[in-house]
Design a protein around this motif. Structure first.
Motif, PDB file in Angstrom:
ATOM      1  N   THR A 100      -2.221  18.708   0.731  1.00  0.00           N
ATOM      2  CA  THR A 100      -1.209  19.704  -0.477  1.00  0.00           C
ATOM      3  C   THR A 100      -1.387  18.915  -1.655  1.00  0.00           C
ATOM      4  OG1 THR A 100       0.271  19.705   1.369  1.00  0.00           O
ATOM      5  CG2 THR A 100       1.329  19.881  -0.634  1.00  0.00           C
ATOM      6  N   VAL A 101      -1.398  17.592  -1.895  1.00  0.00           N
ATOM      7  CA  VAL A 101      -1.698  16.874  -3.369  1.00  0.00           C
ATOM      8  C   VAL A 101      -2.919  17.375  -3.900  1.00  0.00           C
ATOM      9  CG1 VAL A 101      -1.910  14.751  -4.319  1.00  0.00           C
ATOM     10  CG2 VAL A 101       0.016  15.074  -2.791  1.00  0.00           C
ATOM     11  N   ALA A 147       0.813  -1.286  -0.018  1.00  0.00           N
ATOM     12  CA  ALA A 147       0.068   0.042   0.114  1.00  0.00           C
ATOM     13  C   ALA A 147       0.772   1.205   0.172  1.00  0.00           C
ATOM     14  CB  ALA A 147      -1.051   0.024   1.189  1.00  0.00           C
ATOM     15  N   MET A 148       1.913   1.304   0.711  1.00  0.00           N
ATOM     16  CA  MET A 148       2.820   2.399   0.744  1.00  0.00           C
ATOM     17  C   MET A 148       3.671   2.765  -0.554  1.00  0.00           C
ATOM     18  SD  MET A 148       2.630   3.831   3.551  1.00  0.00           S
ATOM     19  CE  MET A 148       3.944   5.021   3.368  1.00  0.00           C
ATOM     20  N   ARG A 149       3.855   1.607  -1.555  1.00  0.00           N
ATOM     21  CA  ARG A 149       4.508   1.820  -2.639  1.00  0.00           C
ATOM     22  C   ARG A 149       3.609   2.202  -3.560  1.00  0.00           C
ATOM     23  NH1 ARG A 149       7.295  -3.310  -4.619  1.00  0.00           N
ATOM     24  NH2 ARG A 149       5.193  -4.365  -3.997  1.00  0.00           N
ATOM     25  N   THR A 150       2.299   2.037  -3.602  1.00  0.00           N
ATOM     26  CA  THR A 150       1.326   2.398  -4.377  1.00  0.00           C
ATOM     27  C   THR A 150       0.319   3.667  -4.006  1.00  0.00           C
ATOM     28  OG1 THR A 150      -0.299   0.786  -3.659  1.00  0.00           O
ATOM     29  CG2 THR A 150       1.315   0.094  -5.555  1.00  0.00           C
ATOM     30  N   ASP A 151       0.763   4.156  -2.975  1.00  0.00           N
ATOM     31  CA  ASP A 151       0.144   5.601  -2.444  1.00  0.00           C
ATOM     32  C   ASP A 151       0.284   6.473  -3.276  1.00  0.00           C
ATOM     33  OD1 ASP A 151      -1.052   7.417  -1.233  1.00  0.00           O
ATOM     34  OD2 ASP A 151      -0.593   6.944   0.701  1.00  0.00           O
ATOM     35  N   VAL A 152      -0.465   6.878  -4.254  1.00  0.00           N
ATOM     36  CA  VAL A 152      -0.119   7.768  -5.376  1.00  0.00           C
ATOM     37  C   VAL A 152      -0.025   9.300  -4.706  1.00  0.00           C
ATOM     38  CG1 VAL A 152      -2.578   8.427  -6.123  1.00  0.00           C
ATOM     39  CG2 VAL A 152      -0.560   8.624  -7.671  1.00  0.00           C
ATOM     40  N   ARG A 153      -0.716   9.585  -3.722  1.00  0.00           N
ATOM     41  CA  ARG A 153      -0.888  11.175  -2.979  1.00  0.00           C
ATOM     42  C   ARG A 153       0.410  11.049  -2.283  1.00  0.00           C
ATOM     43  NH1 ARG A 153      -6.912  11.201  -0.597  1.00  0.00           N
ATOM     44  NH2 ARG A 153      -6.141   9.283   0.524  1.00  0.00           N
ATOM     45  N   GLN A 187      -9.038  12.134  -7.448  1.00  0.00           N
ATOM     46  CA  GLN A 187     -10.437  12.862  -7.541  1.00  0.00           C
ATOM     47  C   GLN A 187     -10.931  13.203  -6.201  1.00  0.00           C
ATOM     48  OE1 GLN A 187     -12.596   9.930  -9.845  1.00  0.00           O
ATOM     49  NE2 GLN A 187     -12.221  11.122 -11.532  1.00  0.00           N
ATOM     50  N   GLY A 188     -10.040  13.013  -5.070  1.00  0.00           N
ATOM     51  CA  GLY A 188     -10.545  13.434  -3.844  1.00  0.00           C
ATOM     52  C   GLY A 188     -11.879  12.380  -3.135  1.00  0.00           C
ATOM     53  N   LYS A 189     -11.774  11.312  -3.856  1.00  0.00           N
ATOM     54  CA  LYS A 189     -12.844  10.300  -3.335  1.00  0.00           C
ATOM     55  C   LYS A 189     -12.333   9.428  -2.233  1.00  0.00           C
ATOM     56  CE  LYS A 189     -15.305  10.449  -7.872  1.00  0.00           C
ATOM     57  NZ  LYS A 189     -15.967   9.877  -8.851  1.00  0.00           N
ATOM     58  N   LEU A 190     -11.364   9.601  -1.949  1.00  0.00           N
ATOM     59  CA  LEU A 190     -10.727   8.705  -0.564  1.00  0.00           C
ATOM     60  C   LEU A 190     -10.539   9.822   0.342  1.00  0.00           C
ATOM     61  CD1 LEU A 190      -8.229   6.078  -2.319  1.00  0.00           C
ATOM     62  CD2 LEU A 190     -10.297   5.942  -1.885  1.00  0.00           C
ATOM     63  N   PRO A 191     -10.721   9.605   1.622  1.00  0.00           N
ATOM     64  CA  PRO A 191     -10.622  10.121   2.745  1.00  0.00           C
ATOM     65  C   PRO A 191      -9.042  10.626   2.774  1.00  0.00           C
ATOM     66  CG  PRO A 191     -11.137   8.006   3.497  1.00  0.00           C
ATOM     67  CD  PRO A 191     -11.186   7.992   2.138  1.00  0.00           C
ATOM     68  N   ALA A 192      -8.778  11.762   3.339  1.00  0.00           N
ATOM     69  CA  ALA A 192      -7.353  12.443   3.514  1.00  0.00           C
ATOM     70  C   ALA A 192      -6.747  11.656   4.625  1.00  0.00           C
ATOM     71  CB  ALA A 192      -7.538  13.859   3.470  1.00  0.00           C
ATOM     72  N   GLN A 193      -5.637  11.101   4.601  1.00  0.00           N
ATOM     73  CA  GLN A 193      -5.138  10.416   5.623  1.00  0.00           C
ATOM     74  C   GLN A 193      -4.169  11.436   6.326  1.00  0.00           C
ATOM     75  OE1 GLN A 193      -6.457   7.655   6.816  1.00  0.00           O
ATOM     76  NE2 GLN A 193      -7.722   7.601   5.145  1.00  0.00           N
TER      77      GLN A 193
END
Length: 116
Positions: free
Chosen positions: A105-106, A48-54, A93-99
């Motif tokens: 920033t992204v 998940a860390m390697r594919t977290d685009v944000r 697109q902002g459809k996932l909650p900001a963690q």
């Protein structure tokens, strides 16, 4: 307040659609979730860390600010190896909650320009 120029991000879901990039464009390749003991698509914190685009886009910004990489004006994300590229698109697109603060920033500095 001055308008912030956003950096366009294009998501590529099929590797054959990748084109030559110019000097102002960064390529991010998201790896498949495999190689260390679980099936592709299985939930894994390391993958998940390697594919977290944000997180990856935020890291690009920080590296450019610190002079560790050249400045850039566009980003192409190769998501062809990711089991569900829709998650990558949803993150931009902002459809996932900001963690974290980096997610805000992204969201402010990057804009989804398209998916191919």
């Amino acid at each position: 307040m001055a308008k912030i120029d956003q950096i366009p991000v294009t998501i590529v879901t099929e590797s054959k659609r990748l084109l030559a990039l110019d000097a102002d464009t960064v390529l991010l390749r998201l790896p498949a979730n495999s190689g260390h003991g679980h099936a592709d698509g299985a939930s894994c914190v390391a993958c998940a860390m390697r594919t977290d685009v944000r997180a990856l886009l935020f890291d690009l910004l920080e590296q450019a600010k610190q002079g560790l990489r050249p400045a850039f004006r566009r980003v192409v994300v190769d998501a062809s190896a990711v089991p569900d590229p829709a998650v990558v698109i949803a993150a931009l697109q902002g459809k996932l909650p900001a963690q974290a603060l980096r997610d805000h920033t992204v969201a402010r500095l990057f804009v989804l320009a398209g998916a191919a």
